[in-house]
Design a protein around this motif. Structure first.
Motif, short mmCIF file in Angstrom:
data_model
loop_
_atom_site.label_atom_id
_atom_site.label_comp_id
_atom_site.label_asym_id
_atom_site.label_seq_id
_atom_site.Cartn_x
_atom_site.Cartn_y
_atom_site.Cartn_z
N ALA A 166 8.28 -11.40 27.86
CA ALA A 166 8.54 -10.06 27.35
C ALA A 166 7.74 -9.84 26.08
O ALA A 166 7.25 -10.79 25.46
CB ALA A 166 10.03 -9.85 27.10
N VAL A 167 7.61 -8.57 25.70
CA VAL A 167 6.93 -8.21 24.46
C VAL A 167 7.80 -7.25 23.67
O VAL A 167 8.55 -6.45 24.24
CB VAL A 167 5.55 -7.56 24.72
N HIS A 168 7.72 -7.34 22.35
CA HIS A 168 8.40 -6.41 21.45
C HIS A 168 7.40 -5.94 20.41
O HIS A 168 6.47 -6.67 20.06
CB HIS A 168 9.59 -7.07 20.76
N LEU A 169 7.62 -4.73 19.92
CA LEU A 169 6.77 -4.17 18.86
C LEU A 169 7.65 -3.70 17.71
O LEU A 169 8.56 -2.88 17.92
CB LEU A 169 5.94 -3.00 19.39
N VAL A 170 7.39 -4.23 16.53
CA VAL A 170 8.05 -3.77 15.32
C VAL A 170 7.14 -2.72 14.68
O VAL A 170 5.99 -3.02 14.33
CB VAL A 170 8.29 -4.92 14.33
N GLY A 171 7.63 -1.51 14.56
CA GLY A 171 6.84 -0.42 14.01
C GLY A 171 7.32 -0.02 12.64
O GLY A 171 8.49 0.35 12.46
N GLU A 172 6.44 -0.11 11.66
CA GLU A 172 6.80 0.29 10.30
C GLU A 172 5.90 1.43 9.86
O GLU A 172 4.89 1.75 10.50
CB GLU A 172 6.69 -0.89 9.34
N THR A 173 6.27 2.07 8.76
CA THR A 173 5.44 3.13 8.19
C THR A 173 4.80 2.62 6.91
O THR A 173 5.17 1.57 6.38
CB THR A 173 6.29 4.38 7.89
N ALA A 174 3.85 3.37 6.40
CA ALA A 174 3.11 2.92 5.22
C ALA A 174 4.03 2.76 4.01
O ALA A 174 3.73 1.97 3.10
CB ALA A 174 1.99 3.91 4.91
N ASP A 175 5.16 3.49 3.98
CA ASP A 175 6.07 3.39 2.83
C ASP A 175 7.15 2.34 3.04
O ASP A 175 8.09 2.24 2.25
CB ASP A 175 6.70 4.76 2.53
N GLY A 176 7.05 1.54 4.12
CA GLY A 176 7.96 0.42 4.30
C GLY A 176 9.18 0.67 5.16
O GLY A 176 9.99 -0.23 5.36
N ARG A 177 9.33 1.88 5.69
CA ARG A 177 10.44 2.14 6.58
C ARG A 177 10.11 1.61 7.99
O ARG A 177 8.97 1.31 8.30
CB ARG A 177 10.76 3.63 6.63
#
Length: 274
Positions: free
Chosen positions: A131-142
């Motif tokens: 399986a694969v997972h993706l952790v998505g963050e924003t430039a401000d750390g959220r």
């Protein structure tokens, strides 16, 4: 972020110990190795094998025989043909997992691919999956997280990483990330920034499938990337009911409150450096 909890925090350490123990659990009942084409590819509980009538097995051209402590799948055809015939037996008897008409790779104990099988059969047959997972963050750390649809057969309504999905038989890891990121979050990998492979986590634990006679063996490779501010996830396949963009400290709170699936909890802990 100031005030953020660390692995040294007693509450975090207790949580980590508990969720890590949950990733490696023995089968609820003894299981025998399952062989096909002289290769060991999974395992089968005796109680489940006993619920597969000979007549149904014969109608699908396969048989299960015990020999030297192993279950041997016999019949005409290669490993793929035999395993998919057994998958149809499980389905006919009401013992398969959710049927997806999706083939997953089947490997021997050396990791060599010897065939494929319907996704709904992998847990009852104790076949290892990817399986694969993706952790998505924003430039401000959220961090972007998703809430699984209430109609999902496993962990309905729980929170997950931005994307989590199986690696199909025809996929590379990269292809699986691309496909699942679009299907679950409506995002193109090429639009994300800094995509990287972060590591992997392993699971071996009983599964609810086949009336609790299944067994999960899975390697999850996780990735992380920055989602540009101009983009927002939008589900495409009906398997996600909501997305949320949360602060890092809120992510930690939700983890400690067990709002995430076991798989997502392990991935997010690794991403946090725990």
């Amino acid at each position: 972020m100031n005030g953020e909890k660390s692995p040294a925090d007693p509450g975090v350490q207790a949580w980590l110990n508990r969720v890590r123990a949950a990733t490696r659990q023995p089968a609820l009942q003894p299981r025998r190795p399952l062989q096909v084409a002289a290769e060991e590819i999974g395992s089968l509980e005796d109680g489940l094998a006993a619920q597969l009538p000979d007549g149904v097995m014969q109608a699908h051209g396969v048989a299960l025989r015990q020999q030297a402590g192993h279950w041997h799948l016999q019949g005409e055809g290669d490993a793929t043909a035999l395993l998919n015939a057994l998958a149809r037996v499980l389905r006919a008897c009401g013992h398969s997992g959710p049927w997806r008409d999706e083939q997953l790779a089947v490997c021997n104990v050396q990791g060599q691919r010897i065939g494929t099988v319907e996704r709904g059969a992998v847990r009852p047959l104790g076949i290892a999956t990817l399986a694969v997972h993706l952790v998505g963050e924003t430039a401000d750390g959220r961090i972007w997280v998703q809430q699984r649809a209430d109609s999902k057969p496993t962990n309905p309504g729980m929170w997950d990483t931005l994307m989590g999905g199986m690696v199909a038989a025809h996929d590379t890891l990269e292809q699986a990330v691309q496909r699942e990121t679009w299907e679950e979050a409506g995002l193109r990998v090429g639009e994300l920034q800094g995509l990287r492979h972060g590591g992997h986590v392993l699971f071996e634990r009983p599964s609810d499938e086949a009336e609790g006679r299944g067994f999960m063996r899975e390697r999850i490779d996780w990735f992380s990337a920055t989602v540009p501010a101009a983009l927002e996830p939008s589900n495409q396949d009906g398997e996600v009911q909501a997305f949320a963009l949360i602060e890092r400290d809120q992510l930690v709170q939700w983890l400690l409150q067990d709002r995430f699936t076991p798989e997502a909890a392990q991935v997010l802990a690794a991403w946090l450096g725990w």
